[in-house]
Design an enzyme around this catalytic site. Structure first.
Site, PDB file in Angstrom:
ATOM      1  CE  LYS A 250      -0.951  -0.326   4.932  1.00 33.95           C
ATOM      2  NZ  LYS A 250       0.216  -1.222   5.115  1.00 33.95           N
TER       3      LYS A 250
ATOM      4  NE  ARG B 141      -2.189  -0.560  10.349  1.00 32.61           N
ATOM      5  CZ  ARG B 141      -1.234  -0.001   9.617  1.00 32.61           C
ATOM      6  NH1 ARG B 141      -1.467   1.004   8.849  1.00 32.61           N
ATOM      7  NH2 ARG B 141      -0.013  -0.466   9.649  1.00 32.61           N
TER       8      ARG B 141
ATOM      9  NE  ARG C 227       9.339  -2.711   5.181  1.00 33.20           N
ATOM     10  CZ  ARG C 227       8.082  -2.305   5.319  1.00 33.20           C
ATOM     11  NH1 ARG C 227       7.589  -1.428   4.471  1.00 33.20           N
ATOM     12  NH2 ARG C 227       7.324  -2.786   6.266  1.00 33.20           N
TER      13      ARG C 227
ATOM     14  NE  ARG D 245       8.835  -0.282   8.987  1.00 28.88           N
ATOM     15  CZ  ARG D 245       7.706  -0.175   8.325  1.00 28.88           C
ATOM     16  NH1 ARG D 245       7.671   0.498   7.176  1.00 28.88           N
ATOM     17  NH2 ARG D 245       6.604  -0.707   8.782  1.00 28.88           N
TER      18      ARG D 245
ATOM     19  NE  ARG E 112       4.025  -4.540  10.790  1.00 33.46           N
ATOM     20  CZ  ARG E 112       5.028  -4.331   9.934  1.00 33.46           C
ATOM     21  NH1 ARG E 112       6.247  -4.721  10.232  1.00 33.46           N
ATOM     22  NH2 ARG E 112       4.822  -3.717   8.800  1.00 33.46           N
TER      23      ARG E 112
HETATM   24  P1  B4P Z   1       4.258  -1.867   1.905  1.00 33.56           P
HETATM   25  O1  B4P Z   1       3.118  -2.782   2.084  1.00 33.56           O
HETATM   26  O2  B4P Z   1       4.113  -0.771   0.914  1.00 33.56           O
HETATM   27  O3  B4P Z   1       4.672  -1.401   3.391  1.00 33.56           O
HETATM   28  P2  B4P Z   1       4.149  -0.257   4.310  1.00 33.56           P
HETATM   29  O4  B4P Z   1       3.370   0.769   3.603  1.00 33.56           O
HETATM   30  O5  B4P Z   1       5.359   0.174   5.078  1.00 33.56           O
HETATM   31  O6  B4P Z   1       3.076  -0.920   5.265  1.00 33.56           O
HETATM   32  P3  B4P Z   1       3.169  -1.496   6.697  1.00 33.56           P
HETATM   33  O7  B4P Z   1       1.808  -2.004   7.065  1.00 33.56           O
HETATM   34  O8  B4P Z   1       4.299  -2.470   6.711  1.00 33.56           O
HETATM   35  O9  B4P Z   1       3.587  -0.298   7.663  1.00 33.56           O
HETATM   36  P4  B4P Z   1       2.905   1.035   8.195  1.00 33.56           P
HETATM   37  O10 B4P Z   1       3.936   2.079   8.016  1.00 33.56           O
HETATM   38  O11 B4P Z   1       1.571   1.320   7.612  1.00 33.56           O
HETATM   39  O12 B4P Z   1       5.573  -2.597   1.384  1.00 33.56           O
HETATM   40  C1  B4P Z   1       6.251  -3.601   2.066  1.00 33.56           C
HETATM   41  C2  B4P Z   1       7.477  -4.071   1.295  1.00 33.56           C
HETATM   42  O13 B4P Z   1       7.080  -4.823   0.167  1.00 33.56           O
HETATM   43  C3  B4P Z   1       8.369  -2.951   0.745  1.00 33.56           C
HETATM   44  O14 B4P Z   1       9.712  -3.270   0.989  1.00 33.56           O
HETATM   45  C4  B4P Z   1       8.116  -2.939  -0.756  1.00 33.56           C
HETATM   46  O15 B4P Z   1       9.236  -2.569  -1.515  1.00 33.56           O
HETATM   47  C5  B4P Z   1       7.735  -4.376  -1.025  1.00 33.56           C
HETATM   48  N1  B4P Z   1       6.784  -4.499  -2.137  1.00 33.56           N
HETATM   49  C6  B4P Z   1       5.686  -3.747  -2.315  1.00 33.56           C
HETATM   50  N2  B4P Z   1       5.012  -4.147  -3.434  1.00 33.56           N
HETATM   51  C7  B4P Z   1       5.726  -5.216  -3.947  1.00 33.56           C
HETATM   52  C8  B4P Z   1       5.553  -6.072  -5.076  1.00 33.56           C
HETATM   53  N3  B4P Z   1       4.508  -5.951  -5.923  1.00 33.56           N
HETATM   54  N4  B4P Z   1       6.456  -7.046  -5.279  1.00 33.56           N
HETATM   55  C9  B4P Z   1       7.515  -7.207  -4.444  1.00 33.56           C
HETATM   56  N5  B4P Z   1       7.734  -6.416  -3.344  1.00 33.56           N
HETATM   57  C10 B4P Z   1       6.851  -5.432  -3.115  1.00 33.56           C
HETATM   58  O16 B4P Z   1       2.673   0.722   9.759  1.00 33.56           O
HETATM   59  C11 B4P Z   1       3.732   0.391  10.654  1.00 33.56           C
HETATM   60  C12 B4P Z   1       3.227   0.377  12.097  1.00 33.56           C
HETATM   61  O17 B4P Z   1       2.797   1.710  12.498  1.00 33.56           O
HETATM   62  C13 B4P Z   1       1.994  -0.493  12.392  1.00 33.56           C
HETATM   63  O18 B4P Z   1       2.337  -1.853  12.658  1.00 33.56           O
HETATM   64  C14 B4P Z   1       1.403   0.217  13.652  1.00 33.56           C
HETATM   65  O19 B4P Z   1       2.075  -0.155  14.835  1.00 33.56           O
HETATM   66  C15 B4P Z   1       1.669   1.678  13.373  1.00 33.56           C
HETATM   67  N6  B4P Z   1       0.518   2.357  12.712  1.00 33.56           N
HETATM   68  C16 B4P Z   1       0.497   2.854  11.445  1.00 33.56           C
HETATM   69  N7  B4P Z   1      -0.706   3.392  11.171  1.00 33.56           N
HETATM   70  C17 B4P Z   1      -1.465   3.233  12.291  1.00 33.56           C
HETATM   71  C18 B4P Z   1      -2.803   3.564  12.625  1.00 33.56           C
HETATM   72  N8  B4P Z   1      -3.632   4.141  11.737  1.00 33.56           N
HETATM   73  N9  B4P Z   1      -3.262   3.239  13.864  1.00 33.56           N
HETATM   74  C19 B4P Z   1      -2.475   2.632  14.764  1.00 33.56           C
HETATM   75  N10 B4P Z   1      -1.195   2.286  14.508  1.00 33.56           N
HETATM   76  C20 B4P Z   1      -0.683   2.578  13.278  1.00 33.56           C
END
Ligand code: B4P
Length: 190
Positions: free
Chosen positions: A13, A87, A126, A132, A143
């Site tokens: 996403k 979320r 990643r 991270r 998660r």
């Molecule tokens: P993404 O899925 O893009 O990762 P992300 O946006 O960082 O989402 P994530 O859920 O992990 O973290 P967030 O910051 O929202 O990509 C993951 C990896 O896959 C990348 O390395 C990418 O290059 C690779 N990739 C993507 N597409 C690909 C493809 N097609 N093929 C191969 N590889 C691919 O949240 C982190 C933490 O913050 C949460 O656990 C929570 O504790 C907190 N948090 C965030 N929002 C919150 C909220 N609203 N409420 C409460 N806590 C919250």
């Protein structure tokens, strides 16, 4: 356009949101990035958030909503894509109230579907590249559990509102983006 993008951790996403904002000239608002910035600042709030994030749990709704409201108010009128928010159902309802007050309701909710094994593999990759602190295997499993319990119901919430679209998130980043372009009816060459 005002878009919410959803999916399990590692569904892509954040990756796809970054591509969408480039094409549609939107504001990219990631609550994960807002929280990581608070952690990097070393504030009391950031310290509290880090402990929760490192366990793979959700940071409290109050903290995330406060950060989001501040960020939304400082944005322009061009529209936005919300990445990582809402979320849970409480956040989805709070978002509706907040956006109603700002006169900017969500127009499109986009869900990226990917199976669990792929997600675990992507995040392991990643972890090796970026280190991270919430990308360890144990945290990722938690998660995913939190996602299934608390975030998956938000998909139905938007389905009931009649604004949900789903795309398959497997394949290359470019392949997934082309599917999203189709759903959002983005015209022209990318
Ligand atoms: P993404 O899925 O893009 O990762 P992300 O946006 O960082 O989402 P994530 O859920 O992990 O973290 P967030 O910051 O929202 O990509 C993951 C990896 O896959 C990348 O390395 C990418 O290059 C690779 N990739 C993507 N597409 C690909 C493809 N097609 N093929 C191969 N590889 C691919 O949240 C982190 C933490 O913050 C949460 O656990 C929570 O504790 C907190 N948090 C965030 N929002 C919150 C909220 N609203 N409420 C409460 N806590 C919250």
């Amino acid at each position: 356009m005002r878009i919410v993008i959803m999916g399990a951790p590692g569904s892509g996403k954040g990756t796809q949101a970054a591509l969408i904002v480039k094409e549609l000239d939107l504001d990219h608002i990631s609550t994960g990035d807002l929280l990581r910035a608070a952690v990097a600042e070393g504030s009391k709030l950031g310290l509290k958030a880090k402990q929760v994030m490192d366990r793979g749990e959700l940071v409290s709704d109050d903290i995330v909503l406060g950060l989001l409201e501040q960020r939304l108010r400082s944005g322009g009128d061009a529209g936005f894509i919300l990445d990582g928010f809402p979320r849970n159902i409480a956040q989805a309802k709070a978002l509706d109230t907040l956006l109603e007050r700002l006169g900017q309701p969500v127009e499109e909710a986009l869900q990226i579907d990917v199976d669990e094994e792929q997600v675990v593999q992507r995040i392991a990759k990643r972890a090796a590249l970026e280190g991270r602190s919430d990308d360890t295997e144990e945290t990722v499993r938690n998660r995913l559990k939190v996602y299934a319990d608390q975030t998956a119901p938000v998909v139905d919430y938007y389905a009931h509102k009649g604004i949900l679209s789903r795309v398959l998130g497997d394949g290359s980043i470019e392949e997934v983006f082309q599917r999203i372009r189709g759903v959002l009816q983005i015209q022209g060459d990318s």
